[in-house]
Write an enzyme that holds these catalytic residues in place. Structure first.
Site, PDB file in Angstrom:
ATOM      1  CG  ASP A   1      -2.053   0.900   1.185  1.00 50.80           C
ATOM      2  OD1 ASP A   1      -3.182   0.395   1.074  1.00 50.80           O
ATOM      3  OD2 ASP A   1      -1.873   2.151   1.214  1.00 50.80           O
TER       4      ASP A   1
ATOM      5  CE  LYS B   1      -4.860   1.718   4.992  1.00 50.53           C
ATOM      6  NZ  LYS B   1      -5.595   1.666   3.722  1.00 50.53           N
TER       7      LYS B   1
ATOM      8  CB  THR C   1     -12.565   3.326  -7.788  1.00 49.37           C
ATOM      9  OG1 THR C   1     -13.518   2.468  -7.129  1.00 49.37           O
ATOM     10  CG2 THR C   1     -11.495   2.471  -8.424  1.00 49.37           C
TER      11      THR C   1
ATOM     12  CB  THR D   1     -16.095  -1.215  -7.407  1.00 49.45           C
ATOM     13  OG1 THR D   1     -16.272  -2.295  -6.495  1.00 49.45           O
ATOM     14  CG2 THR D   1     -17.377  -0.967  -8.177  1.00 49.45           C
TER      15      THR D   1
ATOM     16  CG  PHE E   1     -20.149  -9.987  -5.422  1.00 50.64           C
ATOM     17  CD1 PHE E   1     -20.782  -8.960  -6.113  1.00 50.64           C
ATOM     18  CD2 PHE E   1     -19.495 -10.953  -6.159  1.00 50.64           C
ATOM     19  CE1 PHE E   1     -20.784  -8.907  -7.508  1.00 50.64           C
ATOM     20  CE2 PHE E   1     -19.480 -10.918  -7.551  1.00 50.64           C
ATOM     21  CZ  PHE E   1     -20.125  -9.894  -8.223  1.00 50.64           C
TER      22      PHE E   1
ATOM     23  NE  ARG F   1     -23.079  -9.641   2.919  1.00 50.65           N
ATOM     24  CZ  ARG F   1     -23.773 -10.623   3.484  1.00 50.65           C
ATOM     25  NH1 ARG F   1     -25.018 -10.432   3.833  1.00 50.65           N
ATOM     26  NH2 ARG F   1     -23.209 -11.795   3.724  1.00 50.65           N
TER      27      ARG F   1
ATOM     28  CG  ASN G   1     -22.539  -2.759  -4.963  1.00 50.37           C
ATOM     29  OD1 ASN G   1     -22.814  -3.869  -4.526  1.00 50.37           O
ATOM     30  ND2 ASN G   1     -21.423  -2.130  -4.653  1.00 50.37           N
TER      31      ASN G   1
ATOM     32  CG  PHE H   1     -29.682  -5.780   0.617  1.00 47.08           C
ATOM     33  CD1 PHE H   1     -29.036  -6.877   1.163  1.00 47.08           C
ATOM     34  CD2 PHE H   1     -29.001  -4.585   0.548  1.00 47.08           C
ATOM     35  CE1 PHE H   1     -27.744  -6.790   1.632  1.00 47.08           C
ATOM     36  CE2 PHE H   1     -27.701  -4.480   1.019  1.00 47.08           C
ATOM     37  CZ  PHE H   1     -27.081  -5.593   1.552  1.00 47.08           C
TER      38      PHE H   1
ATOM     39  CB  CYS I   1     -19.901  -0.177  -1.564  1.00 48.19           C
ATOM     40  SG  CYS I   1     -18.328  -0.650  -0.850  1.00 48.19           S
TER      41      CYS I   1
HETATM   42  C1  UGA Z   1     -22.118  -3.511  -0.419  1.00 48.74           C
HETATM   43  C2  UGA Z   1     -22.676  -4.779  -1.083  1.00 48.74           C
HETATM   44  O1  UGA Z   1     -23.700  -5.325  -0.262  1.00 48.74           O
HETATM   45  C3  UGA Z   1     -21.571  -5.808  -1.289  1.00 48.74           C
HETATM   46  O2  UGA Z   1     -22.085  -6.939  -1.982  1.00 48.74           O
HETATM   47  C4  UGA Z   1     -20.443  -5.171  -2.121  1.00 48.74           C
HETATM   48  O3  UGA Z   1     -19.373  -6.054  -2.332  1.00 48.74           O
HETATM   49  C5  UGA Z   1     -19.919  -3.942  -1.377  1.00 48.74           C
HETATM   50  O4  UGA Z   1     -21.019  -3.019  -1.190  1.00 48.74           O
HETATM   51  C6  UGA Z   1     -18.843  -3.318  -2.197  1.00 48.74           C
HETATM   52  O5  UGA Z   1     -19.136  -2.861  -3.293  1.00 48.74           O
HETATM   53  O6  UGA Z   1     -17.678  -3.374  -1.799  1.00 48.74           O
HETATM   54  P1  UGA Z   1     -21.513  -2.795   2.089  1.00 48.74           P
HETATM   55  O7  UGA Z   1     -21.290  -1.430   1.548  1.00 48.74           O
HETATM   56  O8  UGA Z   1     -20.506  -3.364   3.000  1.00 48.74           O
HETATM   57  O9  UGA Z   1     -21.677  -3.869   0.890  1.00 48.74           O
HETATM   58  O10 UGA Z   1     -22.864  -2.742   2.889  1.00 48.74           O
HETATM   59  P2  UGA Z   1     -24.331  -3.301   2.687  1.00 48.74           P
HETATM   60  O11 UGA Z   1     -24.533  -4.470   3.556  1.00 48.74           O
HETATM   61  O12 UGA Z   1     -24.650  -3.444   1.260  1.00 48.74           O
HETATM   62  O13 UGA Z   1     -25.172  -2.085   3.282  1.00 48.74           O
HETATM   63  C7  UGA Z   1     -25.160  -0.813   2.650  1.00 48.74           C
HETATM   64  C8  UGA Z   1     -26.113   0.131   3.334  1.00 48.74           C
HETATM   65  O14 UGA Z   1     -27.457  -0.255   3.077  1.00 48.74           O
HETATM   66  C9  UGA Z   1     -25.974   0.208   4.835  1.00 48.74           C
HETATM   67  O15 UGA Z   1     -26.023   1.549   5.240  1.00 48.74           O
HETATM   68  C10 UGA Z   1     -27.155  -0.563   5.357  1.00 48.74           C
HETATM   69  O16 UGA Z   1     -27.574  -0.130   6.612  1.00 48.74           O
HETATM   70  C11 UGA Z   1     -28.187  -0.258   4.295  1.00 48.74           C
HETATM   71  N1  UGA Z   1     -29.249  -1.280   4.168  1.00 48.74           N
HETATM   72  C12 UGA Z   1     -28.940  -2.548   3.856  1.00 48.74           C
HETATM   73  C13 UGA Z   1     -30.564  -0.897   4.344  1.00 48.74           C
HETATM   74  O17 UGA Z   1     -30.873   0.272   4.629  1.00 48.74           O
HETATM   75  N2  UGA Z   1     -31.549  -1.838   4.208  1.00 48.74           N
HETATM   76  C14 UGA Z   1     -31.271  -3.133   3.903  1.00 48.74           C
HETATM   77  O18 UGA Z   1     -32.222  -3.936   3.779  1.00 48.74           O
HETATM   78  C15 UGA Z   1     -29.944  -3.499   3.723  1.00 48.74           C
END
Ligand code: UGA
Length: 498
Positions: A78, A83, A134, A169, A201, A203, A275, A316, A327
């Site tokens: 990095d 870090k 990114t 991404t 993918f 989370r 996403n 979701f 993301c």
């Molecule tokens: C997201 C995707 O879910 C992953 O598959 C992907 O790899 C990742 O982005 C990425 O591009 O790196 P992440 O950002 O860690 O993952 O979080 P999520 O679990 O997707 O949640 C995103 C937001 O949506 C959070 O603020 C969460 O609270 C909110 N959320 C999620 C809701 O408001 N309602 C839901 O039903 C689910």
């Protein structure tokens, strides 16, 4: 090596052919044949596959740690030297459940190392995973300057053939640009590069689990050799033949991951489409919740029944303060930008974004209605991270909400199990409580902004006794309305009858 076989005139021997075929069947990169000069025989030697990971953020650390965990030899680098120092000292710069164990074990077994010298790190790997950020540019498009920088470094520093894997991404067609950049910058090196896309993918909060037990692994490639090499890299995950650090050898009995080989453009598009669809689904749930509120329905009942349709699903589909993190919001914007650039009217994505941006204001209306006057009132807020099980506060709806409360003159006291250190720098005007009870003490309202499991299990009688006014506003529908009312709270949530 094969050149040696020709020199010894053994290339047509049955023994050589048999072993070479087996070698090819297994992989092009991680197996090798050695000539035993004494026995005039080829011996089959299993080699560890060497992988370089560039970028030690969420994606890079999880990718590097897990690939080392399943048996490969990984060097991670990095440009943030602080870090790397933190990682070298055995600490992690982020909170991600299970990652500490994965990284510590891989380092103990000598399969994972961190290297500040990027050129060295690049030379160390047969496959190079690009995991740099990114971030969004002001116009919403993805800033690809870090990818360009890495391409230049790889092209000029590599001394042997490399498979360059895009894990960050990126918008569709970035792989083509990457290939072009490697060709242009590396034109004098004589080194052969192949490019692949391997979207993640993961989370946050369950990233290790997602890496080791994915639904699918998508690779976008241009040639069979790259596909074979990537399959070999992921073989332990595809066959679930690794020692699982998070399930102590007892992984859930779920289906093995699907292996999807596509073009590079498709793989890149799959990531943005995934996403953006998740973002659309959440915004849809939020609109249905608003409707439920107006019409006297209960969003829990609605989501449960709608989601039972296998074509829709309940995942979701939770309403609340909206989606945040680094993301979904940025990928949605980048996808809109990509659509505009390619002449596709994808305005439904803009609508999803607009709905999401209004969630905080909608919730502020509820807070104002419940408190009457916000100015001067002590308000407790539980949760700062953009979702539970992470310390990440980037684009966190909770942070927006706290800033809005402060702007309206509330005296805010916050608590989050993991995200407080990060939040201190951007929330100078709030008090940081030591516990959830401390945040509730003397407050006229307690707001749930992130659905940490530990908030679910609080002693609500104790909280009731500690608050100046037993008022709860649950922005994540974490708690049960009937239970809260039975504790004597005035309780408001999203899309459920008050
Ligand atoms: C997201 C995707 O879910 C992953 O598959 C992907 O790899 C990742 O982005 C990425 O591009 O790196 P992440 O950002 O860690 O993952 O979080 P999520 O679990 O997707 O949640 C995103 C937001 O949506 C959070 O603020 C969460 O609270 C909110 N959320 C999620 C809701 O408001 N309602 C839901 O039903 C689910």
């Amino acid at each position: 090596m094969f050149g040696l076989a020709f020199r010894f005139g053994l290339e047509n021997s049955d023994h050589y052919r048999k072993i070479r075929n087996r070698n090819h069947a297994r992989s092009e990169s991680c197996c090798n044949l050695k000539l035993d000069l004494k026995r005039k025989k080829f011996i089959y030697v299993e080699q560890t596959l060497k992988i370089s990971v560039i970028g030690a953020g969420y994606v890079g650390l999880v990718t590097g740690g897990c690939l080392a965990g399943v048996g490969h030899e990984v060097v991670c680098t990095d440009n943030d030297l602080e870090k790397l120092k933190t990682l070298e000292s055995g600490r992690l710069p982020i909170y991600e459940p299970g990652l500490d164990v994965v990284i510590a074990e891989a380092r103990k077994e000598g399969r994972l190392s961190f290297r500040a010298n990027m050129a060295d790190a690049i030379r160390a790997g047969d496959a190079i995973f690009i995991c740099v950020g990114t971030p969004p540019l002001p116009n919403g498009s993805a800033d690809l300057s870090a990818i360009d920088h890495v391409a230049r470094l790889v092209a000029t520093e590599a001394r042997s053939p490399k498979l360059v894997v895009e894990k960050s991404t990126v918008p569709a067609q970035t792989g083509q640009e990457l290939k072009r950049a490697l060709g242009v910058y590396g034109r004098n090196s004589g080194v052969k590069f192949s490019v692949a896309s391997n979207p993640e993918f993961l989370r946050e909060g369950t990233a290790v689990e997602d890496f080791l037990h994915p639904d699918r692994i998508v690779i976008g490639v241009e040639d069979d050799a790259a596909a074979r090499q990537l399959r070999e890299i992921y073989r332990p995950v595809l066959e679930r033949s690794f020692h699982c650090p998070i399930h102590a050898g007892k992984c859930p009995d779920t289906a093995l991951p699907a292996w999807l080989v596509t073009t590079i453009n498709s793989a890149e598009l799959i990531k943005h489409a995934s996403n953006s669809f998740l973002a659309l689904k959440i915004s849809y749930a939020n609109m249905v919740a608003d409707q439920a509120e107006r019409l006297g329905a209960d969003i829990d009942e609605v989501v449960r029944a709608v989601g039972m349709d296998a074509r829709i699903g309940t995942s979701f589909f939770r309403p609340g303060l909206g989606f945040g993190g680094f993301c979904l919001p940025k990928d949605l914007q980048a996808f809109v930008h990509l659509a505009e650039g390619s002449g596709v009217d994808f305005s439904m994505l803009k609508e999803a974004e607009k709905i999401n941006k209004k969630r905080i204001e909608n919730f502020m209306v509820k807070i104002r209605r419940a408190l009457w006057v916000v100015k001067g009132k002590p308000v407790g807020v539980l949760g700062l991270a953009f979702k539970p099980n992470t310390d990440d506060i980037r684009f966190s709806p909770s942070i927006d909400l706290v800033q809005q409360l402060v702007a309206e003159g509330a005296r805010v006291r916050v608590f989050d199990p993991e995200a407080m250190e990060r939040a201190k720098a951007i929330l100078p005007d709030v008090e940081f409580a030591k516990t959830a009870y401390d945040a509730a003490e003397g407050s006229e309202a307690l707001i749930i902004a992130t659905e940490w499991e530990q908030f679910h299990n609080l002693d609500w009688n104790r909280i009731h006794g500690a608050m100046s006014r037993p008022l709860i506003l649950d922005g994540r529908n974490l708690l049960s309305p009937s239970e809260m009312k039975s504790h004597g709270f005035e309780y408001y949530s999203v899309g459920r009858p008050d």
